[in-house]
Design an enzyme around this catalytic site. Structure first.
Site, PDB file in Angstrom:
ATOM      1  N   ASP A   1      53.794  32.910  74.160  1.00  0.00           N
ATOM      2  CA  ASP A   1      54.822  33.899  74.521  1.00  0.00           C
ATOM      3  C   ASP A   1      55.250  34.677  73.265  1.00  0.00           C
ATOM      4  O   ASP A   1      56.432  34.999  73.084  1.00  0.00           O
ATOM      5  CB  ASP A   1      56.028  33.267  75.217  1.00  0.00           C
TER       6      ASP A   1
ATOM      7  N   HIS B   1      59.848  41.185  67.588  1.00  0.00           N
ATOM      8  CA  HIS B   1      60.948  42.144  67.533  1.00  0.00           C
ATOM      9  C   HIS B   1      61.186  42.487  66.064  1.00  0.00           C
ATOM     10  O   HIS B   1      61.112  41.605  65.215  1.00  0.00           O
ATOM     11  CB  HIS B   1      62.229  41.564  68.133  1.00  0.00           C
TER      12      HIS B   1
END
Lengths: 439, 327
Positions: free
Chosen positions: A316, A320
């Site tokens: 996953d 960011h």
């Protein structure tokens, strides 16, 4: 001797003096691997004579099939400041992954053929890992209209998902499962009931009470999963459950499998290695969705991996930018990078505590992951693509924020000690990660 | 004895010795506010910024008065609620303020953990004036100060907190501080307003108001946020008042000596009746008075000027003369 003389005629090169880890056959043995035309020519025990063939000394390293990560966010198109297909696949190669499936929550979403084409073309140009696009199940991931699943599959999509959020309604889940069954691809569900999770940024429990952060109950995941399993029972199609994080969800998947439902499931490295109590410093690198759960949930996830309820581990990987994460906890976007730490987390948290032996643990990030999505990879059979990884399981290292190939740095493992390091990754017979050690 | 920290982010994890040091310091500061010249030079030359990302009248004024009575230079900044919406991050805002060479930031913010984030970034000291639903340590300290003043040693005293504990930073700070000092803490609210596993902090949960307040030494009545109706934490103010309101009728279940506290601002007629709020047993305005002294103590100790043993008494005692000359 006859077998060996045959061997040396059929390969471009071989890697010898290695410990071969064959997850599919649950074996580890000293041996060698031959590569011919980018494919595996042979995998043999012992150290044969190779005559004039090029033989690389593996230096006693372990060799495994290249790892397969069926849940990554490459962020391109639309969020190139977080990651690109290039940086994401370099990170994959650095972490030992030769195949990755990328999620459709890009901008635009992977909801039409041209975005699939774009991703595959970019991935091929970079050449660091095989990329398998997961298309959106609904247009714009908005839960209103089915995507052109047939056209997406013929362009190269391997599954559909509205990941980042669940498919909107039970009726839409039904339509996606029904329609996708024609193309024999799974729906990957992000299980979260929005009515109970809205606004939450961490698991509900003692620690959310202590930290005063808005919380999501564990049953939110289970609620959505229960809905999906009920629909699946009526519509026989393939369902794959993404990033399972709770005991309740593990129990439901176990029961569904016992009842013969066509369901597979993954968990993520952080659910076997981290817990809600890690949020105590309000470090936004620990904010992820689903959130880090309790110690009991973590135990149940490990148990689910041991008994096969959970088929595989996927990172996953959710990059960011630093400026997006360096804000108040509840304003930070959820997600953590994982491609470059997943293998070491598996080793540190599954193999070292003896939950699983090395081949069984690597099965979770090789052939079992590939099987869950119906993509190639993760095996060492003759004729398979020579996607290989060489690693040293004994090395320990401290994760450092400047040690990533990913464009982002949002790893919760920064500063932590992990075991096992990937030293070489080979894609279709060619090394893809530069390394000081000569292969 | 010194305060073993550079910031005051919360009461959780703070030792009884530290809490008592602040309360004892506040004791000696309380008298300053009674003087005709309400000023000591303890923080002369120190710059304090009150950085409030949420509207606040009471807490901000209380901090500002505390700073001024200690002779600190103060600046008030009221910023919009969310740094995301504002376009400048909290980090940039704080680093800009620090670049102007300030000593201490008092921050109120709607996001839990925001002061912890700030404390990790800055050299300046950070005092949490309320972060989301997490902590409001100076409110907790002033509640405890008031209780100690009225009840003495808090060990074994039954303190009941009534209201939306789940969303209350006051409740959390009270719980952490009071349990550390050995009080028996009872939380009373509709089950929708009790946060998960709060019992693990060593408190009792009692959703029945009668059973909660029987034998109570004090009741801290939390403000009910009327907007919580929208998310169905309670059906109406009328019903809340009937089931959980602290009124003359419900107080019949408690002893006549039981103290009534409220962190303010009050919704008279909802969580507390007019009659109770204005009664002799209510110590609500004492809390406000004590708030200034407690905040003076916190600022004084955090700014490090009280690090030497005995200095506090010296400064406070010598203050009036100095001030008369200075003014």
């Amino acid at each position: 001797m006859e077998a060996i003389s045959k061997l040396r005629d059929v390969c471009d090169y071989a890697i010898a003096n290695i410990k071969v880890v064959d997850p599919e056959n649950e074996r580890i043995f000293p041996g060698c691997v031959g590569v011919e035309g980018g494919k595996i020519a042979f995998v043999e025990e012992g150290l044969p004579e190779f005559g004039d063939k090029t033989v690389y000394d593996g230096g006693g390293l372990h060799l495994s099939p290249g790892f397969v990560d069926i849940h990554v966010h490459l962020r391109e198109p639309g969020y190139e400041h977080k990651e690109t297909i290039h940086t994401g696949t370099v990170a994959a190669a650095s972490g030992g992954f030769t195949s990755v499936a990328c999620m459709p929550n890009t901008s635009p979403a992977i909801d039409n053929k041209s975005v699939v084409d774009f991703i595959l073309r970019k991935a091929k140009l970079s050449g660091f890992a095989k990329v398998y696009p997961v298309a959106a199940a609904t247009v714009g991931r908005e839960g209103e209209r089915l995507t052109e699943i047939g056209r997406l599959v013929s362009a190269g999509a391997v599954a559909v998902s509205d990941d980042g959020a669940p498919v909107s309604t039970a009726q839409m889940v039904r339509r996606v499962l029904e329609y996708a069954s024609r193309f024999d691809i799974p729906l990957i569900e992000h299980c979260e009931d929005p009515s109970t999770s809205a606004g939450g940024v961490m698991n509900e429990g003692f620690y959310s009470t202590k930290l005063g952060l808005p919380s999501v109950p564990a049953f939110s995941e289970e609620l959505c999963l229960a809905r999906d399993l009920i629909v699946l029972n009526a519509v026989k199609s393939k369902l794959h459950v993404a990033h399972v994080s709770t005991r309740g969800a593990v129990n439901r998947i176990r029961e569904a499998k016992e009842n013969g439902l066509p369901v597979t499931a993954e968990t993520a490295p952080h659910y076997i290695s981290l817990e809600e109590k890690d949020l105590e410093t309000y470090d936004t690198n620990f904010r992820v969705n689903p959130p880090l759960r309790s110690a009991e949930d973590r135990e149940a996830i490990i148990e689910g991996l041991k008994d096969g309820t959970l088929d595989c581990i996927a990172s996953d990987h959710a990059p960011h930018a630093q400026e997006e994460k360096q804000v108040e906890f509840e304003y930070a976007p959820p997600g953590m990078i994982g491609l470059e730490t997943t293998f070491s987390v598996v080793l540190t948290h599954l193999v070292e505590p003896r939950h699983l032996a090395l081949p069984q643990a690597l099965a979770l990030i090789t052939y079992k992951a590939a099987q869950a999505l119906g993509i190639p990879g993760g095996t060492l059979r003759k004729g398979d693509a020579a996607d290989l990884v060489l690693f040293d399981p004994t090395v320990t290292w401290i994760v450092s924020s400047d040690g990533f190939y990913s464009k982002s740095r949002n790893s919760p493992y920064i500063g932590r000690k992990l075991s096992g390091r990937v030293l070489h990754t080979i894609l279709d017979g060619t090394p893809v990660v530069p390394s000081e050690a000569a292969l | 004895m010194t305060l073993g920290r550079n910031d005051l982010l919360g009461l959780e994890g703070m030792s009884a010795e530290e809490i008592n040091l602040i309360l004892d310091t506040a004791d000696s500061f309380k008298e300053i506010s009674e003087r005709p010249v309400k000023k000591v030079p303890a923080l002369r030359g120190k710059t304090v910024v009150n950085l409030f990302f949420e509207p606040s009248t009471r807490t901000r004024t209380s901090f500002e008065l505390a700073e001024k009575r200690l002779s600190a230079d103060t600046v008030n900044i009221s910023a919009s609620t969310s740094s995301v919406k504002k376009g400048e991050t909290l980090r940039d805002t704080a680093e800009n303020i620090q670049a102007m060479k300030i000593d201490l930031i008092v921050m109120r913010h709607s996001a839990a953990g925001a002061p912890h984030f700030l404390a990790g970034l800055l050299d300046a000291a950070v005092v949490n004036a309320g972060d989301g639903c997490h902590e409001h340590p100076t409110q907790g300290l002033l509640d405890i100060f008031t209780l100690r003043e009225k009840l003495g040693d808090l060990r074994g005293k039954r303190i009941v907190i009534v209201g939306d504990v789940a969303h209350s930073r006051v409740a959390r700070s009270d719980v952490f501080g009071l349990t550390t000092l050995g009080a028996e803490v009872v939380l009373c609210a509709p089950p929708t307003m009790i946060p998960r596993d709060i019992e693990r902090f060593g408190v009792q949960v009692e959703t029945n108001l009668k059973r909660a307040i029987e034998g109570a030494d004090a009741i801290n009545v939390l403000r009910i946020q009327l907007e919580r109706q929208k998310v169905n934490l309670f059906p109406s103010s009328l019903e809340y008042n009937e089931v959980y309101g602290i009124t003359a009728e419900s107080l019949a279940w408690a002893t006549p000596e039981c103290l009534i506290m409220h962190p303010g601002p009050m919704n008279r007629g909802v969580e507390i009746s007019q009659e109770v709020a204005d009664s002799d047993r209510a110590v609500i305005l004492d809390q406000v008075t004590n708030g200034v002294a407690v905040r003076m103590a916190v600022l004084y100790l955090i700014c490090g000027v009280g690090q030497k043993e005995g200095l506090i008494e010296e400064e406070v005692q010598s203050a009036p003369e100095e001030n008369r000359e200075a003014v």
